[in-house]
Design a protein around this motif. Structure first.
Motif, PDB file in Angstrom:
ATOM      1  N   MET A   1       0.820  -1.188   0.000  1.00  0.00           N
ATOM      2  CA  MET A   1       0.000   0.000   0.000  1.00  0.00           C
ATOM      3  C   MET A   1       0.862   1.249   0.000  1.00  0.00           C
ATOM      4  N   ALA A   2       2.045   1.178   0.604  1.00  0.00           N
ATOM      5  CA  ALA A   2       2.957   2.310   0.618  1.00  0.00           C
ATOM      6  C   ALA A   2       3.418   2.643  -0.790  1.00  0.00           C
ATOM      7  N   GLU A   3       3.518   1.640  -1.672  1.00  0.00           N
ATOM      8  CA  GLU A   3       3.960   1.881  -3.050  1.00  0.00           C
ATOM      9  C   GLU A   3       2.936   2.726  -3.812  1.00  0.00           C
ATOM     10  N   LYS A   4       1.667   2.533  -3.549  1.00  0.00           N
ATOM     11  CA  LYS A   4       0.626   3.291  -4.250  1.00  0.00           C
ATOM     12  C   LYS A   4       0.655   4.754  -3.854  1.00  0.00           C
ATOM     13  N   LYS A   5       0.998   5.068  -2.609  1.00  0.00           N
ATOM     14  CA  LYS A   5       1.017   6.453  -2.152  1.00  0.00           C
ATOM     15  C   LYS A   5       2.264   7.196  -2.583  1.00  0.00           C
ATOM     16  N   THR A   6       3.377   6.487  -2.796  1.00  0.00           N
ATOM     17  CA  THR A   6       4.632   7.169  -3.079  1.00  0.00           C
ATOM     18  C   THR A   6       4.737   7.677  -4.505  1.00  0.00           C
ATOM     19  N   GLY A   7       4.027   7.107  -5.449  1.00  0.00           N
ATOM     20  CA  GLY A   7       4.150   7.602  -6.811  1.00  0.00           C
ATOM     21  C   GLY A   7       3.373   6.765  -7.807  1.00  0.00           C
ATOM     22  N   ILE A   8       3.363   7.237  -8.993  1.00  0.00           N
ATOM     23  CA  ILE A   8       2.662   6.570 -10.081  1.00  0.00           C
ATOM     24  C   ILE A   8       3.697   5.888 -10.953  1.00  0.00           C
ATOM     25  N   ASP A   9       3.345   4.741 -11.461  1.00  0.00           N
ATOM     26  CA  ASP A   9       4.240   3.972 -12.319  1.00  0.00           C
ATOM     27  C   ASP A   9       4.392   4.700 -13.659  1.00  0.00           C
ATOM     28  N   GLN A  10       5.487   5.425 -13.817  1.00  0.00           N
ATOM     29  CA  GLN A  10       5.714   6.200 -15.033  1.00  0.00           C
ATOM     30  C   GLN A  10       5.918   5.299 -16.245  1.00  0.00           C
ATOM     31  N   ALA A  11       6.447   4.110 -16.034  1.00  0.00           N
ATOM     32  CA  ALA A  11       6.628   3.166 -17.140  1.00  0.00           C
ATOM     33  C   ALA A  11       5.267   2.759 -17.709  1.00  0.00           C
ATOM     34  N   LEU A  12       4.289   2.576 -16.833  1.00  0.00           N
ATOM     35  CA  LEU A  12       2.933   2.241 -17.284  1.00  0.00           C
ATOM     36  C   LEU A  12       2.356   3.382 -18.116  1.00  0.00           C
ATOM     37  N   ILE A  13       2.545   4.601 -17.664  1.00  0.00           N
ATOM     38  CA  ILE A  13       2.040   5.762 -18.411  1.00  0.00           C
ATOM     39  C   ILE A  13       2.708   5.849 -19.779  1.00  0.00           C
ATOM     40  N   ARG A  14       4.006   5.635 -19.830  1.00  0.00           N
ATOM     41  CA  ARG A  14       4.719   5.648 -21.120  1.00  0.00           C
ATOM     42  C   ARG A  14       4.184   4.545 -22.040  1.00  0.00           C
ATOM     43  N   ASP A  15       3.950   3.360 -21.462  1.00  0.00           N
ATOM     44  CA  ASP A  15       3.407   2.260 -22.268  1.00  0.00           C
ATOM     45  C   ASP A  15       2.028   2.615 -22.822  1.00  0.00           C
ATOM     46  N   LEU A  16       1.188   3.231 -21.998  1.00  0.00           N
ATOM     47  CA  LEU A  16      -0.132   3.642 -22.460  1.00  0.00           C
ATOM     48  C   LEU A  16      -0.034   4.708 -23.553  1.00  0.00           C
ATOM     49  N   ALA A  17       0.891   5.641 -23.380  1.00  0.00           N
ATOM     50  CA  ALA A  17       1.086   6.682 -24.396  1.00  0.00           C
ATOM     51  C   ALA A  17       1.560   6.065 -25.703  1.00  0.00           C
ATOM     52  N   ASN A  18       2.418   5.073 -25.636  1.00  0.00           N
ATOM     53  CA  ASN A  18       2.883   4.384 -26.852  1.00  0.00           C
ATOM     54  C   ASN A  18       1.743   3.631 -27.525  1.00  0.00           C
ATOM     55  N   ILE A  19       0.859   3.047 -26.722  1.00  0.00           N
ATOM     56  CA  ILE A  19      -0.306   2.367 -27.298  1.00  0.00           C
ATOM     57  C   ILE A  19      -1.173   3.373 -28.054  1.00  0.00           C
ATOM     58  N   LEU A  20      -1.377   4.569 -27.473  1.00  0.00           N
ATOM     59  CA  LEU A  20      -2.143   5.616 -28.166  1.00  0.00           C
ATOM     60  C   LEU A  20      -1.512   5.954 -29.508  1.00  0.00           C
ATOM     61  N   LYS A  21      -0.200   6.129 -29.489  1.00  0.00           N
ATOM     62  CA  LYS A  21       0.510   6.510 -30.708  1.00  0.00           C
ATOM     63  C   LYS A  21       0.436   5.400 -31.752  1.00  0.00           C
ATOM     64  N   ASP A  22       0.632   4.156 -31.332  1.00  0.00           N
ATOM     65  CA  ASP A  22       0.661   3.025 -32.267  1.00  0.00           C
ATOM     66  C   ASP A  22      -0.708   2.717 -32.858  1.00  0.00           C
ATOM     67  N   THR A  23      -1.767   2.960 -32.105  1.00  0.00           N
ATOM     68  CA  THR A  23      -3.110   2.597 -32.563  1.00  0.00           C
ATOM     69  C   THR A  23      -3.941   3.772 -33.048  1.00  0.00           C
ATOM     70  N   ASP A  24      -3.400   4.992 -32.985  1.00  0.00           N
ATOM     71  CA  ASP A  24      -4.122   6.206 -33.383  1.00  0.00           C
ATOM     72  C   ASP A  24      -5.370   6.450 -32.537  1.00  0.00           C
ATOM     73  N   LEU A  25      -5.392   5.928 -31.316  1.00  0.00           N
ATOM     74  CA  LEU A  25      -6.478   6.241 -30.398  1.00  0.00           C
ATOM     75  C   LEU A  25      -6.249   7.639 -29.828  1.00  0.00           C
ATOM     76  N   THR A  26      -7.309   8.249 -29.318  1.00  0.00           N
ATOM     77  CA  THR A  26      -7.153   9.567 -28.702  1.00  0.00           C
ATOM     78  C   THR A  26      -7.165   9.491 -27.188  1.00  0.00           C
ATOM     79  N   GLU A  27      -7.646   8.361 -26.650  1.00  0.00           N
ATOM     80  CA  GLU A  27      -7.739   8.262 -25.202  1.00  0.00           C
ATOM     81  C   GLU A  27      -7.731   6.799 -24.785  1.00  0.00           C
ATOM     82  N   ILE A  28      -7.107   6.527 -23.638  1.00  0.00           N
ATOM     83  CA  ILE A  28      -7.111   5.179 -23.067  1.00  0.00           C
ATOM     84  C   ILE A  28      -7.157   5.319 -21.551  1.00  0.00           C
TER      85      ILE A  28
END
Length: 160
Positions: free
Chosen positions: A1-28
């Motif tokens: 639970m301490a991991e959730k409060k300390t920060g957001i997984d930036q790697a996950l956000i980058r992966d989601l942003a790459n999915i947007l770019k690769d699939t031409d989606l506007t939101e995920i």
């Protein structure tokens, strides 16, 4: 639970942003337990691109018949209201005169139609919508070309 409060997984956000770019989606959006991450791209540049092609065919369709056609069409619409009924488009789409390419048209100018008879088809969102004659009478004018884009409320044909 301490991991959730300390920060957001930036790697996950980058992966989601790459999915947007690769699939031409506007939101995920992704949700895990109590964590919800939504990544979105700016929409206006894509919106401009989406609306421009829709506007251009409608503008290009009017001058195809002739340069004087818009003025004549306006006069023709005004006159038949007294002598006949102007059928207008119930939706935005592409208007077809026949059920399939190469098939005879549903109606021709001068032909008598019965109320409920299919007179045109409008394709909207990959769906073919049959347009019935709202009343019986003689078709005196067809105001749109075959396979032409039409707007809501645009005059399609006149029945006297």
């Amino acid at each position: 639970m301490a991991e959730k409060k300390t920060g957001i997984d930036q790697a996950l956000i980058r992966d989601l942003a790459n999915i947007l770019k690769d699939t031409d989606l506007t939101e995920i959006e992704v949700e895990q337990d109590t964590l919800r991450i939504r990544v979105s791209r700016m929409g206006p540049p894509q919106t401009v691109q989406a609306y421009a092609p829709q506007m251009m065919p409608a503008m290009a369709a009017q001058p195809v018949a002739s340069a004087a056609q818009p003025v004549a069409a306006a006069a023709a619409v005004a006159a038949p209201v007294v002598n006949g009924f102007t059928l207008t488009s119930p939706m935005v789409g592409t208007c077809y005169h026949s059920p399939a390419p190469g098939s005879p048209a549903f109606v021709e100018v001068g032909q008598t139609v019965k109320e409920g008879q299919t007179v045109l088809i409008i394709e909207a969102m990959k769906t073919m919508n049959q347009i019935p004659a709202p009343r019986s009478g003689k078709v005196t004018a067809i105001m749109v070309a075959d396979a032409a884009p039409v707007e809501f409320g645009e005059p399609l044909l006149v029945i006297e």
